[in-house]
Design an enzyme around this catalytic site. Structure first.
Site, short mmCIF file in Angstrom:
data_model
loop_
_atom_site.label_atom_id
_atom_site.label_comp_id
_atom_site.label_asym_id
_atom_site.label_seq_id
_atom_site.Cartn_x
_atom_site.Cartn_y
_atom_site.Cartn_z
N ASP A 282 -8.12 -0.97 -6.02
CA ASP A 282 -8.88 -0.80 -4.77
C ASP A 282 -9.29 0.67 -4.56
O ASP A 282 -8.45 1.55 -4.50
CB ASP A 282 -7.95 -1.27 -3.64
N HIS B 210 -6.29 0.04 3.50
CA HIS B 210 -6.54 0.48 2.12
C HIS B 210 -5.84 1.80 1.82
O HIS B 210 -5.77 2.69 2.67
CB HIS B 210 -8.04 0.63 1.89
#
Ligand code: ZN
Ligand code: ZN
Length: 557
Positions: A198, A371
């Site tokens: 990610d 994130h």
């Protein structure tokens, strides 16, 4: 293209979406015998895609190779990872494996698409081994903003491939498990063959904040509010719903959830045990309207200014159940996604105009993203020690920052690949290179229509939006095709009505001799259209510097 005579085992990765963009994540993993697909997400349309509902990945490659596609593996239940599942299943019917929360959401999607009975959908638990085609697959827990988020470890003949899904390192999340670095380090004892991770916050220094901070701030804001409270959030932020529900219990307020996706996610999460909310805490909007404002919290969508969402309808004063009142406190529990600033700002202005106090993430921290930032990504790289690295889930600048970070932790620069959707990267133990490229653009979904970028629909809508439309009609004599009378020109959304009259009459006068001349000889219709478009288009462009869409019709008389 597939060559079965390789001596060393190889594997190919092919991103069909999610690279160079945030959305429509779909990664294909391929050997000579087997293909698995990781995630099938949507991209929400941007301002320059008028009338588009969603954008999905181009899945032609999977349909062309359907005999080798073994399964769809899901990392977590966000729309940018599961929103296109039904579209994929309509093309190729393959088994789906998903963690519990995502499974419940996919179940509902398939049911609505009338596909549920036709497809195998299996819940996976982190730590289980699944043998899928020639792959050995194990999901591992990661911390993210929706419960049951996972990454996937895939043992291939070439080595272990790790796909993190969306993740951060929060050791004490409000709901769900921390990212399981212990299991990852076991799986990657000899170093991962390939890491795909990610990249959303790869440009941000340091560590991400914990949801715990939100679990303190939001209740404090609710406790201090003089009257009714409205919290807007993403429907998928399940931990946020729990935080708000707990605050309601603590301060003796009742909770009213509005909006289809918020109600659906709350229902699903309670059913599978991710939300713990006593039934008598929840009230309908009718009950909310009959209680004193200081006894009510309303939870709604609309944190991104989406025009059909609960909060935006309230701001427009056309919500069927909830009207904004003086002294309402509105907590925006979100950060504004780039591109949405204008609609978000517009709705805040309207809410304040109606007497509400609006608290955003800038004023008090009311939202943390799900994130990982740089130091968390560095920790992941140190645990997995990959030979090859492919940053995923990000725009180009994020992918680049992530690749640079990987190189700084010891991945060799020639083994770090910033791919574009459609690149086929082939890897074996000695080397890796992009061996081919396939079409992997946007597929637009609009109501029941589905088309790709090669169709002209988006361009035409943009032209319509910017320059309007001009319609040219004329009559032809059936016997010889010659022009009868004058051409008639009208416009919509092109120039101001008062200016239009004169300008369009002049255009008719300019077109008439050209048409008279042209229609004397026999012509194909598309040639006639072309002449009209050129004549009218260049006349109007000279006069207005604009290029409207021009439509031509003729009537035989
Ligand atoms: Zn996500
Ligand atoms: Zn995502």
């Amino acid at each position: 293209m597939t060559d079965y005579n390789y001596e060393t085992p190889w594997v190919r990765v092919l991103p069909l979406g999610g690279l160079g963009e945030i959305g429509k994540n779909m990664m294909v993993l391929e050997t000579a015998d087997d293909i698995v697909v990781i995630d099938a997400g949507v991209l929400f349309p941007e301002w320059n895609m008028p009338g588009i509902d969603i954008v999905i990945p181009d899945m032609d490659y999977l349909e062309d190779n359907a005999d080798r596609v073994r399964a769809l593996l899901i990392t977590h239940g966000h729309e940018d990872h599961i929103g296109a599942v039904s579209h994929l299943i309509k093309r190729i019917n393959i088994p789906i494996y998903a963690p519990a929360m995502a499974e419940a959401l996919i179940h509902e999607k398939l049911r609505q698409a009338k596909l549920r009975d036709q497809v195998s959908l299996e819940v996976i638990r982190p730590g289980e081994q699944h043998y899928i085609g020639g792959f050995e697959v194990e999901w591992f827990s990661v911390c993210h903003s929706v419960p049951d988020s996972t990454g996937i470890a895939i043992n291939t003949p070439a080595g272990v491939i790790i796909h993190t899904g969306d993740f951060k390192l929060d050791n004490d999340p409000v709901i769900g498990s921390p990212t399981d670095l212990g299991v990852l380090s076991d799986i990657c004892q000899d170093g991962a063959f390939l890491l795909m991770a990610d990249s959303t916050y790869a440009e941000e220094e340091g560590y991400s904040a914990s949801d715990r901070e939100i679990a303190e701030n939001i209740p404090a804001l609710i406790g201090a509010a003089p009257a009714r409270v409205i919290v807007s959030s993403f429907a998928s932020q399940i931990s946020r719903i729990q935080i708000v529900a707990d605050a309601c219990l603590h301060y003796g307020r009742k909770l009213c959830v509005v909006g289809r996706s918020m109600i659906n996610n709350t229902k699903v999460s309670r059913e599978i045990g991710h939300l713990n909310i006593p039934a008598d805490l929840m009230i309908s909007s009718a009950e909310a309207n009959s209680l004193p404002p200081s006894k009510v919290v309303i939870l709604t969508t609309g944190s991104q200014g989406e025009s059909e969402s609960g909060l935006v309808r309230m701001a427009r004063n056309d919500h069927k159940d909830i009207q904004i009142q003086d002294n309402d406190t509105i907590i925006m529990s979100s950060s504004t996604i780039p591109g949405n600033e204008v609609p978000v700002n517009d709705s805040i202005n309207e809410l304040v105009r109606m007497g509400a106090r609006v608290i955003t993430n800038q004023e008090t921290r009311t939202h943390v993203p799900g994130h990982a930032r740089k130091e968390e990504l560095r920790a992941l790289l140190n645990v997995t020690r990959p030979k090859y690295f492919v940053p995923v889930h990000g725009e180009y600048r994020m992918l680049k920052a992530h690749a640079d970070l990987a190189i700084s932790t010891g991945v060799s620069p020639e083994n770090s690949f910033i791919l574009t959707n459609g690149d086929i990267l082939e890897l074996d133990t000695d080397s890796a290179e992009v061996v081919d490229r396939i079409e992997a653009g946007h597929i637009f979904v609009d109501g029941l229509g589905i088309w790709d970028e090669r169709g002209n629909v988006i361009n035409e809508r943009q032209a319509l939006q910017q320059n309007g439309i001009v319609s040219v009609a004329f009559s032809r004599d059936v016997t010889d095709g010659s022009l009868v009378g004058k051409p008639k020109i009208v416009s919509v959304g092109f120039v101001h009505k008062e200016d239009a009259q004169g300008l369009l009459r002049e255009t008719e006068d300019a077109l008439r001799p050209v048409l008279e001349q042209y229609l004397k000889k026999p012509n194909e219709w598309n040639e006639i259209e072309e002449v009209v478009r050129k004549t009218v288009g260049s006349f109007l462009s000279r006069r207005t510097k604009r290029r409207p869409i021009i439509i031509t019709t003729s009537i035989d008389v």
